[in-house]
Write a protein that holds these residues in place. Structure first.
Motif, PDB file in Angstrom:
ATOM      1  N   TRP A 108       0.815  -1.214   0.000  1.00  0.00           N
ATOM      2  CA  TRP A 108       0.000   0.000   0.000  1.00  0.00           C
ATOM      3  C   TRP A 108       0.851   1.266   0.000  1.00  0.00           C
ATOM      4  O   TRP A 108       2.004   1.265   0.404  1.00  0.00           O
ATOM      5  CB  TRP A 108      -0.981  -0.008   1.164  1.00  0.00           C
ATOM      6  N   TYR A 109       0.227   2.350  -0.503  1.00  0.00           N
ATOM      7  CA  TYR A 109       0.882   3.646  -0.671  1.00  0.00           C
ATOM      8  C   TYR A 109      -0.055   4.744  -0.189  1.00  0.00           C
ATOM      9  O   TYR A 109      -1.251   4.738  -0.500  1.00  0.00           O
ATOM     10  CB  TYR A 109       1.234   3.890  -2.143  1.00  0.00           C
ATOM     11  N   GLN A 110       0.509   5.698   0.563  1.00  0.00           N
ATOM     12  CA  GLN A 110      -0.278   6.802   1.100  1.00  0.00           C
ATOM     13  C   GLN A 110       0.390   8.130   0.754  1.00  0.00           C
ATOM     14  O   GLN A 110       1.405   8.502   1.338  1.00  0.00           O
ATOM     15  CB  GLN A 110      -0.401   6.657   2.616  1.00  0.00           C
ATOM     16  N   PRO A 111      -0.154   8.853  -0.248  1.00  0.00           N
ATOM     17  CA  PRO A 111       0.388  10.181  -0.554  1.00  0.00           C
ATOM     18  C   PRO A 111       0.307  11.102   0.657  1.00  0.00           C
ATOM     19  O   PRO A 111      -0.670  11.073   1.421  1.00  0.00           O
ATOM     20  CB  PRO A 111      -0.525  10.670  -1.688  1.00  0.00           C
ATOM     21  N   GLY A 112       1.347  11.911   0.839  1.00  0.00           N
ATOM     22  CA  GLY A 112       1.371  12.871   1.931  1.00  0.00           C
ATOM     23  C   GLY A 112       1.816  12.303   3.259  1.00  0.00           C
ATOM     24  O   GLY A 112       1.958  13.049   4.235  1.00  0.00           O
ATOM     25  N   MET A 113       2.068  10.993   3.318  1.00  0.00           N
ATOM     26  CA  MET A 113       2.468  10.368   4.582  1.00  0.00           C
ATOM     27  C   MET A 113       3.978  10.154   4.613  1.00  0.00           C
ATOM     28  O   MET A 113       4.551   9.631   3.663  1.00  0.00           O
ATOM     29  CB  MET A 113       1.740   9.035   4.790  1.00  0.00           C
ATOM     30  N   HIS A 114       4.618  10.556   5.709  1.00  0.00           N
ATOM     31  CA  HIS A 114       6.049  10.343   5.901  1.00  0.00           C
ATOM     32  C   HIS A 114       6.287   8.883   6.276  1.00  0.00           C
ATOM     33  O   HIS A 114       5.440   8.234   6.899  1.00  0.00           O
ATOM     34  CB  HIS A 114       6.551  11.267   7.012  1.00  0.00           C
ATOM     35  N   TYR A 115       7.464   8.360   5.913  1.00  0.00           N
ATOM     36  CA  TYR A 115       7.722   6.946   6.151  1.00  0.00           C
ATOM     37  C   TYR A 115       7.709   6.574   7.632  1.00  0.00           C
ATOM     38  O   TYR A 115       7.372   5.445   7.993  1.00  0.00           O
ATOM     39  CB  TYR A 115       9.026   6.505   5.489  1.00  0.00           C
ATOM     40  N   ARG A 116       8.035   7.517   8.512  1.00  0.00           N
ATOM     41  CA  ARG A 116       7.966   7.220   9.948  1.00  0.00           C
ATOM     42  C   ARG A 116       6.500   7.079  10.391  1.00  0.00           C
ATOM     43  O   ARG A 116       6.185   6.284  11.276  1.00  0.00           O
ATOM     44  CB  ARG A 116       8.669   8.320  10.749  1.00  0.00           C
ATOM     45  N   GLU A 117       5.608   7.845   9.776  1.00  0.00           N
ATOM     46  CA  GLU A 117       4.177   7.693  10.056  1.00  0.00           C
ATOM     47  C   GLU A 117       3.673   6.356   9.514  1.00  0.00           C
ATOM     48  O   GLU A 117       2.825   5.697  10.137  1.00  0.00           O
ATOM     49  CB  GLU A 117       3.383   8.828   9.417  1.00  0.00           C
ATOM     50  N   LEU A 118       4.189   5.964   8.358  1.00  0.00           N
ATOM     51  CA  LEU A 118       3.779   4.686   7.781  1.00  0.00           C
ATOM     52  C   LEU A 118       4.222   3.528   8.663  1.00  0.00           C
ATOM     53  O   LEU A 118       3.512   2.515   8.774  1.00  0.00           O
ATOM     54  CB  LEU A 118       4.363   4.532   6.369  1.00  0.00           C
ATOM     55  N   MET A 119       5.372   3.658   9.308  1.00  0.00           N
ATOM     56  CA  MET A 119       5.811   2.635  10.252  1.00  0.00           C
ATOM     57  C   MET A 119       4.777   2.470  11.375  1.00  0.00           C
ATOM     58  O   MET A 119       4.470   1.356  11.792  1.00  0.00           O
ATOM     59  CB  MET A 119       7.189   3.004  10.820  1.00  0.00           C
ATOM     60  N   GLU A 120       4.233   3.581  11.840  1.00  0.00           N
ATOM     61  CA  GLU A 120       3.213   3.528  12.888  1.00  0.00           C
ATOM     62  C   GLU A 120       1.941   2.850  12.375  1.00  0.00           C
ATOM     63  O   GLU A 120       1.319   2.050  13.088  1.00  0.00           O
ATOM     64  CB  GLU A 120       2.894   4.944  13.377  1.00  0.00           C
ATOM     65  N   GLN A 121       1.554   3.158  11.138  1.00  0.00           N
ATOM     66  CA  GLN A 121       0.354   2.537  10.570  1.00  0.00           C
ATOM     67  C   GLN A 121       0.553   1.036  10.360  1.00  0.00           C
ATOM     68  O   GLN A 121      -0.347   0.235  10.629  1.00  0.00           O
ATOM     69  CB  GLN A 121      -0.008   3.212   9.240  1.00  0.00           C
ATOM     70  N   LEU A 122       1.738   0.659   9.903  1.00  0.00           N
ATOM     71  CA  LEU A 122       2.059  -0.755   9.741  1.00  0.00           C
ATOM     72  C   LEU A 122       2.001  -1.464  11.089  1.00  0.00           C
ATOM     73  O   LEU A 122       1.469  -2.583  11.199  1.00  0.00           O
ATOM     74  CB  LEU A 122       3.447  -0.901   9.115  1.00  0.00           C
ATOM     75  N   ASP A 123       2.538  -0.834  12.122  1.00  0.00           N
ATOM     76  CA  ASP A 123       2.507  -1.404  13.463  1.00  0.00           C
ATOM     77  C   ASP A 123       1.057  -1.642  13.891  1.00  0.00           C
ATOM     78  O   ASP A 123       0.719  -2.698  14.456  1.00  0.00           O
ATOM     79  CB  ASP A 123       3.205  -0.456  14.437  1.00  0.00           C
ATOM     80  N   GLU A 124       0.188  -0.676  13.606  1.00  0.00           N
ATOM     81  CA  GLU A 124      -1.226  -0.802  13.961  1.00  0.00           C
ATOM     82  C   GLU A 124      -1.877  -1.977  13.233  1.00  0.00           C
ATOM     83  O   GLU A 124      -2.616  -2.765  13.839  1.00  0.00           O
ATOM     84  CB  GLU A 124      -1.953   0.505  13.609  1.00  0.00           C
TER      85      GLU A 124
END
Length: 319
Positions: A108-124
């Motif tokens: 998955w890909y999220q425009p506007g999201m920083h990779y550190r935020e994506l790490m948090e979403q992946l963790d969730e």
């Protein structure tokens, strides 16, 4: 004769279906669009560490995708917004406890999201999928440098060949090839020494990789330049690989060409550059972070199975 029977149990297949349903609901709740891109393409990744399957149609050779990344980025450049895909991908020469030539990715890909935020979403998401299956405590975040200093006693950004060889020898790591590149030494130390030593019972994120391992990630300049890339490990098993995505078309093309030079030097097949992806990047892709999660490996953790073949309906030898 039982060769026709599935590798796994019907209960495991039901667990697979439940977890995929939970994943789809997670993405729907987070406003992602599910997309479906071709498995066959006239190009593929030239990464020397990944080999693709190929086929032919009307005298033209096509590759089975190793990831849906390239066409998904073309959708992002077309204004798709946040997107995800659950699909089968294919890689040559990958068979073993954690590998099958055909496996399932959630990408998955999220425009506007920083990779550190994506790490948090992946963790969730991972915690949601493993809920009631595996008890996980608070996640740990380590830079690539911190992981090497903690578990191997060296700085991976400054270590020379002799220091890397000393770590290999000291820890009795077997070499199958005496002539290795710098990155090959680092990969060997990561897989044979660091991964097994990572804390158990919690997600471990390792991030900010050497620039030589950037793949399709951006490079952040600093005292030490690093690739804005991360990987997720649970109980020593690599589950996901993500990036702050590279947006510069010229740099991306240069990386592809450099990887093809490495392939040529190693006697591997040269891969045609994906000009569709380059054109999409030239058109303009929004600032985006993206990640691919190995679903079969996660299912292994959820079910307590020992090998990938224990959680898929039919392994390659029964296909």
């Amino acid at each position: 004769m039982s060769h026709w029977k599935p590798n796994t149990t019907i209960e495991t297949l039901k667990c697979r279906a439940r977890l995929l349903s939970i994943a789809r609901q997670f993405f729907q709740d987070n406003h992602y669009l599910e997309v479906d891109t071709p498995c066959l393409s006239q190009s593929t990744t030239p990464d020397p560490n990944i080999e693709s399957f190929s086929s032919r149609f009307n005298h033209t050779y096509y590759f089975l995708h190793t990831s849906p990344e390239f066409p998904m980025k073309r959708l992002l450049a077309s204004g798709s917004g946040a997107i995800y895909q659950i699909c089968k991908v294919f890689r040559q020469g990958e068979a073993g406890r954690y590998h099958n030539p055909e496996f399932t990715l959630i990408e998955w890909y999220q425009p506007g999201m920083h990779y550190r935020e994506l790490m948090e979403q992946l963790d969730e998401l991972v915690r949601l999928l493993l809920k009631d299956k595996l008890t996980l405590t608070k996640s740990i975040l380590l830079t690539y440098q911190q992981a090497f200093e903690k578990f191997a006693g060296i700085n991976p950004h400054t270590a020379n060949r002799q220091q890397l060889q000393t770590v290999i020898s000291k820890n009795n790591i077997q070499l199958h090839n005496e002539i290795l590149t710098h990155d090959a030494y680092l990969d060997l130390i990561m897989s044979c020494l660091i991964q097994p030593a990572l804390p158990k019972g919690k997600p471990v994120f390792i991030y900010d990789y050497p620039t030589t391992q950037a793949a399709l990630a951006t490079i952040r300049k600093g005292e030490v330049d690093v690739a804005e890339r991360f990987e997720l490990f649970i109980n020593g098993v690599e589950l996901a690989n993500g990036y702050q995505e590279l947006l510069n078309a010229n740099e991306q093309k240069a990386r592809f060409e450099n990887e093809n030079k490495q392939r040529l030097a190693a006697g591997q097949q040269i891969i045609p550059v994906d000009e569709h992806l380059i054109a999409a990047l030239q058109q303009g892709m929004p600032m985006t972070s993206g990640v691919a999660l190995g679903f079969d490996r996660l299912l292994m953790l959820a079910t307590g199975k020992n090998t990938l073949q224990d959680v898929i309906a039919f392994s390659i030898d029964k296909a």
